[in-house]
Design a protein around this motif. Structure first.
Motif, PDB file in Angstrom:
ATOM      1  N   LEU A  26       0.671 -19.979   8.254  1.00 27.56           N
ATOM      2  CA  LEU A  26       1.846 -20.727   7.782  1.00 27.56           C
ATOM      3  C   LEU A  26       3.043 -19.789   7.743  1.00 27.56           C
ATOM      4  CD1 LEU A  26       3.133 -23.301   6.624  1.00 27.56           C
ATOM      5  CD2 LEU A  26       2.394 -22.540   4.349  1.00 27.56           C
ATOM      6  N   SER A  27       4.150 -20.257   8.324  1.00 29.50           N
ATOM      7  CA  SER A  27       5.386 -19.476   8.352  1.00 29.50           C
ATOM      8  C   SER A  27       6.484 -20.242   7.632  1.00 29.50           C
ATOM      9  CB  SER A  27       5.799 -19.197   9.805  1.00 29.50           C
ATOM     10  OG  SER A  27       7.006 -18.480   9.845  1.00 29.50           O
ATOM     11  N   LEU A  46      -5.826 -20.552   4.180  1.00 29.68           N
ATOM     12  CA  LEU A  46      -4.818 -19.700   4.810  1.00 29.68           C
ATOM     13  C   LEU A  46      -5.342 -18.284   5.011  1.00 29.68           C
ATOM     14  CD1 LEU A  46      -1.307 -20.505   3.272  1.00 29.68           C
ATOM     15  CD2 LEU A  46      -2.058 -20.792   5.628  1.00 29.68           C
ATOM     16  N   LYS A  47      -5.032 -17.740   6.195  1.00 28.76           N
ATOM     17  CA  LYS A  47      -5.346 -16.354   6.481  1.00 28.76           C
ATOM     18  C   LYS A  47      -4.086 -15.512   6.664  1.00 28.76           C
ATOM     19  CE  LYS A  47      -9.824 -17.211   8.676  1.00 28.76           C
ATOM     20  NZ  LYS A  47     -10.645 -17.041   9.925  1.00 28.76           N
ATOM     21  N   ILE A  48      -3.029 -16.150   7.165  1.00 24.52           N
ATOM     22  CA  ILE A  48      -1.748 -15.454   7.390  1.00 24.52           C
ATOM     23  C   ILE A  48      -0.636 -16.283   6.757  1.00 24.52           C
ATOM     24  CG2 ILE A  48      -0.135 -14.583   9.127  1.00 24.52           C
ATOM     25  CD1 ILE A  48      -2.493 -14.364  11.043  1.00 24.52           C
ATOM     26  N   VAL A  62      -0.893 -17.619  -5.590  1.00 22.65           N
ATOM     27  CA  VAL A  62      -1.588 -17.280  -4.346  1.00 22.65           C
ATOM     28  C   VAL A  62      -2.965 -16.660  -4.627  1.00 22.65           C
ATOM     29  CG1 VAL A  62       0.495 -16.977  -2.957  1.00 22.65           C
ATOM     30  CG2 VAL A  62      -0.399 -15.047  -4.267  1.00 22.65           C
ATOM     31  N   SER A  63      -3.326 -16.562  -5.889  1.00 19.51           N
ATOM     32  CA  SER A  63      -4.577 -15.870  -6.248  1.00 19.51           C
ATOM     33  C   SER A  63      -5.824 -16.627  -5.795  1.00 19.51           C
ATOM     34  CB  SER A  63      -4.635 -15.639  -7.759  1.00 19.51           C
ATOM     35  OG  SER A  63      -4.573 -16.875  -8.451  1.00 19.51           O
ATOM     36  N   LYS A  64      -5.702 -17.912  -5.480  1.00 25.46           N
ATOM     37  CA  LYS A  64      -6.860 -18.698  -5.051  1.00 25.46           C
ATOM     38  C   LYS A  64      -7.058 -18.679  -3.545  1.00 25.46           C
ATOM     39  CE  LYS A  64      -6.541 -21.895  -8.946  1.00 25.46           C
ATOM     40  NZ  LYS A  64      -6.393 -23.316  -9.355  1.00 25.46           N
ATOM     41  N   LEU A  65      -6.209 -17.962  -2.837  1.00 26.49           N
ATOM     42  CA  LEU A  65      -6.341 -17.877  -1.382  1.00 26.49           C
ATOM     43  C   LEU A  65      -7.329 -16.755  -1.054  1.00 26.49           C
ATOM     44  CD1 LEU A  65      -2.560 -18.273  -0.388  1.00 26.49           C
ATOM     45  CD2 LEU A  65      -4.317 -20.050  -0.534  1.00 26.49           C
ATOM     46  N   LYS A  66      -8.620 -17.075  -1.120  1.00 27.13           N
ATOM     47  CA  LYS A  66      -9.667 -16.071  -0.936  1.00 27.13           C
ATOM     48  C   LYS A  66      -9.701 -15.534   0.485  1.00 27.13           C
ATOM     49  CE  LYS A  66     -11.110 -16.911  -5.121  1.00 27.13           C
ATOM     50  NZ  LYS A  66     -10.949 -15.918  -6.206  1.00 27.13           N
ATOM     51  N   LYS A  67      -9.300 -16.323   1.468  1.00 28.20           N
ATOM     52  CA  LYS A  67      -9.381 -15.921   2.867  1.00 28.20           C
ATOM     53  C   LYS A  67      -8.101 -15.259   3.368  1.00 28.20           C
ATOM     54  CE  LYS A  67     -12.527 -19.755   3.950  1.00 28.20           C
ATOM     55  NZ  LYS A  67     -12.763 -20.927   4.822  1.00 28.20           N
ATOM     56  N   LEU A  68      -7.103 -15.122   2.509  1.00 28.16           N
ATOM     57  CA  LEU A  68      -5.817 -14.566   2.938  1.00 28.16           C
ATOM     58  C   LEU A  68      -5.985 -13.104   3.348  1.00 28.16           C
ATOM     59  CD1 LEU A  68      -2.792 -15.250   3.210  1.00 28.16           C
ATOM     60  CD2 LEU A  68      -2.481 -14.308   0.902  1.00 28.16           C
ATOM     61  N   GLU A  69      -5.562 -12.777   4.567  1.00 28.65           N
ATOM     62  CA  GLU A  69      -5.681 -11.422   5.103  1.00 28.65           C
ATOM     63  C   GLU A  69      -4.332 -10.717   5.211  1.00 28.65           C
ATOM     64  OE1 GLU A  69      -7.636 -11.777   8.830  1.00 28.65           O
ATOM     65  OE2 GLU A  69      -9.496 -12.610   7.988  1.00 28.65           O
ATOM     66  N   TYR A  70      -3.250 -11.513   5.474  1.00 25.16           N
ATOM     67  CA  TYR A  70      -1.932 -10.885   5.670  1.00 25.16           C
ATOM     68  C   TYR A  70      -0.893 -11.684   4.885  1.00 25.16           C
ATOM     69  CZ  TYR A  70       2.338  -9.347   8.108  1.00 25.16           C
ATOM     70  OH  TYR A  70       3.575  -8.876   8.409  1.00 25.16           O
ATOM     71  N   LEU A  71      -0.184 -11.008   4.016  1.00 22.61           N
ATOM     72  CA  LEU A  71       0.881 -11.623   3.217  1.00 22.61           C
ATOM     73  C   LEU A  71       2.166 -10.839   3.437  1.00 22.61           C
ATOM     74  CD1 LEU A  71       1.903 -13.617   1.090  1.00 22.61           C
ATOM     75  CD2 LEU A  71       1.098 -12.036  -0.687  1.00 22.61           C
ATOM     76  N   GLU A  85      -4.926 -10.264  -7.440  1.00 23.07           N
ATOM     77  CA  GLU A  85      -6.308  -9.842  -7.616  1.00 23.07           C
ATOM     78  C   GLU A  85      -7.293 -10.829  -6.970  1.00 23.07           C
ATOM     79  OE1 GLU A  85      -3.793  -8.286 -10.942  1.00 23.07           O
ATOM     80  OE2 GLU A  85      -4.148 -10.260 -10.044  1.00 23.07           O
ATOM     81  N   GLY A  86      -6.965 -12.094  -6.942  1.00 26.41           N
ATOM     82  CA  GLY A  86      -7.874 -13.095  -6.385  1.00 26.41           C
ATOM     83  C   GLY A  86      -7.906 -13.137  -4.876  1.00 26.41           C
ATOM     84  N   CYS A  87      -6.965 -12.476  -4.201  1.00 22.13           N
ATOM     85  CA  CYS A  87      -6.938 -12.459  -2.734  1.00 22.13           C
ATOM     86  C   CYS A  87      -7.941 -11.403  -2.245  1.00 22.13           C
ATOM     87  CB  CYS A  87      -5.527 -12.162  -2.232  1.00 22.13           C
ATOM     88  SG  CYS A  87      -4.279 -13.352  -2.766  1.00 22.13           S
ATOM     89  N   GLU A  88      -9.183 -11.803  -2.237  1.00 25.03           N
ATOM     90  CA  GLU A  88     -10.261 -10.847  -1.951  1.00 25.03           C
ATOM     91  C   GLU A  88     -10.222 -10.310  -0.528  1.00 25.03           C
ATOM     92  OE1 GLU A  88     -13.769 -13.028  -2.812  1.00 25.03           O
ATOM     93  OE2 GLU A  88     -13.366 -13.159  -4.979  1.00 25.03           O
ATOM     94  N   GLY A  89      -9.740 -11.091   0.426  1.00 30.51           N
ATOM     95  CA  GLY A  89      -9.729 -10.649   1.820  1.00 30.51           C
ATOM     96  C   GLY A  89      -8.421 -10.018   2.249  1.00 30.51           C
ATOM     97  N   LEU A  90      -7.492  -9.747   1.328  1.00 28.14           N
ATOM     98  CA  LEU A  90      -6.179  -9.209   1.686  1.00 28.14           C
ATOM     99  C   LEU A  90      -6.326  -7.832   2.321  1.00 28.14           C
ATOM    100  CD1 LEU A  90      -3.126  -9.763   1.560  1.00 28.14           C
ATOM    101  CD2 LEU A  90      -3.099  -8.556  -0.652  1.00 28.14           C
ATOM    102  N   ALA A  91      -5.847  -7.693   3.556  1.00 25.24           N
ATOM    103  CA  ALA A  91      -5.932  -6.427   4.273  1.00 25.24           C
ATOM    104  C   ALA A  91      -4.556  -5.820   4.538  1.00 25.24           C
ATOM    105  CB  ALA A  91      -6.668  -6.627   5.592  1.00 25.24           C
ATOM    106  N   LYS A  92      -3.505  -6.643   4.539  1.00 27.54           N
ATOM    107  CA  LYS A  92      -2.156  -6.141   4.827  1.00 27.54           C
ATOM    108  C   LYS A  92      -1.152  -6.824   3.910  1.00 27.54           C
ATOM    109  CE  LYS A  92       1.111  -5.542   8.675  1.00 27.54           C
ATOM    110  NZ  LYS A  92       1.346  -5.769  10.125  1.00 27.54           N
TER     111      LYS A  92
END
Length: 472
Positions: A26-27, A46-48, A62-71, A85-92
């Motif tokens: 989502l942009s 959402l992932k991105i 945004v804490s419930k977005l478990k699959k979010l990788e890029y914010l 803290e809830g964004c477990e998959g956040l990588a970037k």
């Protein structure tokens, strides 16, 4: 300012057939969004997520977005790292050019064990002494910081100097928070001053209050007043140019005024740009709606024929009553209060719902003696206008044609005329039939009497020839 709505998300989810519950990317950049909301409820997969260049002041929802990788939250008004803290998959995580001054808030990212890249350049905290060492020592899972890779030796050195660096960061953070509090007070004071200035300007120039004064039928408007009325668009044009000049001066003053780079100043700048854009749209709309001035009377004082309401009319010159009558086919069910009649010596003007009908008269009339009546059945408006000049009437004789005839033609015309003779009443007016037939026969009459032509004595050369018969 913009808000995150379902319609906004669906418009930006065209690649997913506008389905938002299964959306993975989502942009929402450059939407002037002030608050981060609803996304964790509507887009759980959402992932991105792109949210750069907005007005978001706090990371939330945004804490419930478990699959979010890029914010991406670059170019916003964020002052503290929190609620991730809830964004477990956040990588970037990209927080470039924000207002993060509480560097110690990066400790909240320790729970994001998959975080590999972090961008904090352009924030006030990057000016602190020991900034990079503090972040590297606080987040051991990081691989890249501000686009620069963290090697093993840098991490070991940061961990060794951590107690000293942490103390330095705490002191600088405290000083920054004090300055920030003063900046907030100053921004609040400027906002109140700006509001007072705006209120004074509105009281000084209230503008149109939305009321129209319709009590104008007591006396017909004069010609000069009507001309001024139709010059209103020119006045509006002058007001438009004057307002535009004032706004340009205010705009120049605003941009030349020194200001601090704070979330409040950024909000003020964006609101100023937004207000300027809306005012420009309003002025352009008003200018577009203003019709060009209708010329009713030329500069040399000549009245023109105008029929803006496009009504049928008739003009009658009543010679018997010495008046001019104008019959105007006004709309049948229109209220009479919407009609204004102005009679001048050389023309008549009728305003029908603000639209002019003007007719130049063939003769000069008396405005004071004129009358206007409206038919209750057809709705027509009949204006009777007496003429100024009185017409003198007398016996009219049949006009005689003057002709030039020759004497011969005149003689023929006289012969054609019948001559009446007086007859003696004592005599019979009928012929005597008793004498028509006669007993004696008479010799036939000669057609013509014989006249012997004798030679003139003066003609000496004349010879009478006996063989030549006499002329008849």
């Amino acid at each position: 300012m913009g808000r995150i709505t379902e319609d906004l998300i669906r418009r930006n989810a065209e690649h997913n057939e506008c389905v938002i519950f299964s959306l993975e990317e989502l942009s929402l950049h450059q939407q002037e969004i002030e608050k981060l909301e609803h996304i964790d409820k509507w887009c759980r997969d959402l992932k991105i997520l792109y949210l750069q260049n907005n007005l978001i002041g706090k990371i939330e929802n945004v804490s419930k977005l478990k699959k979010l990788e890029y914010l991406n939250l670059a170019l916003n008004n964020i002052e503290k790292i929190e609620n991730l803290e809830g964004c477990e998959g956040l990588a970037k995580l990209d927080l470039t050019v924000n207002f993060i001054g509480e560097l110690s808030s990066v400790k909240t990212l320790q729970c994001n064990i998959h975080l590999k890249e972090l961008f904090l350049m352009g924030n006030p905290c990057t000016d602190f002494d020991g900034y990079r060492e503090f972040v590297v020592a606080t987040l051991p899972q990081l691989k890249w910081l501000d686009g620069k890779e963290i090697d093993r030796s840098e991490r070991i050195q940061a961990l060794q100097n951590y107690p000293v660096v942490e103390q330095q960061v705490r002191e600088q953070e405290k000083a920054y928070c004090l300055r920030r509090a003063k900046d907030k007070e100053e921004a609040q004071r400027k906002l109140e001053e700006q509001q007072d200035k705006e209120d004074r300007r509105k009281r000084r120039d209230p503008g149109f209050d939305g009321r129209w004064y319709t009590d104008i039928h007591t006396a017909p408007p004069s010609s000069s007043e009507t001309i001024d009325h139709f010059q209103a668009p020119e006045t509006q044009e002058e007001e438009y140019n004057k307002k535009k000049l004032n706004e340009s001066e205010d705009d120049l003053e605003f941009w030349n005024k020194p200001s601090l780079y704070t979330p409040e100043s950024r909000l003020e700048t964006l609101r100023h740009v937004e207000k300027q854009r809306k005012d420009q749209e309003k002025l352009s709309e008003k200018k577009k709606n203003v019709k060009p001035a209708r010329t009713l009377i030329t500069e040399d004082g000549k009245a023109l024929n105008v029929n803006e309401p496009k009504l049928d009319f008739s003009l009658k010159d009543d010679e018997e009553r010495n008046q001019i009558i104008v019959d105007l086919a006004v709309y049948r069910y229109m209220d009479t209060s919407l009609i204004e009649v102005d009679v001048q010596p050389t023309y008549v003007r009728v305003m029908v719902k603000g639209k002019p009908f003007q007719l130049v008269l063939p003769a000069e009339v008396k405005p004071d003696s004129s009358s206007a009546k409206r038919s209750q059945t057809t709705g027509h408006l009949v204006i009777c206008m007496p003429k100024v000049e009185e017409v003198i009437r007398g016996r009219t004789s049949k006009p005689v044609k003057a002709t030039w005839n020759s004497p011969r033609e005149q003689t023929k015309e006289r012969s054609k005329q019948a001559e009446k003779l007086e007859v003696d009443p004592s005599k019979h007016s009928y012929p005597d039939v008793t004498t028509i037939v006669q007993e004696k026969s008479h010799r036939p009459r000669r057609l013509a009497s014989e006249h012997k032509v004798m030679p003139s004595e003066e003609d000496t050369y004349f010879e009478d020839n006996p063989e030549v018969p006499p002329l008849m």
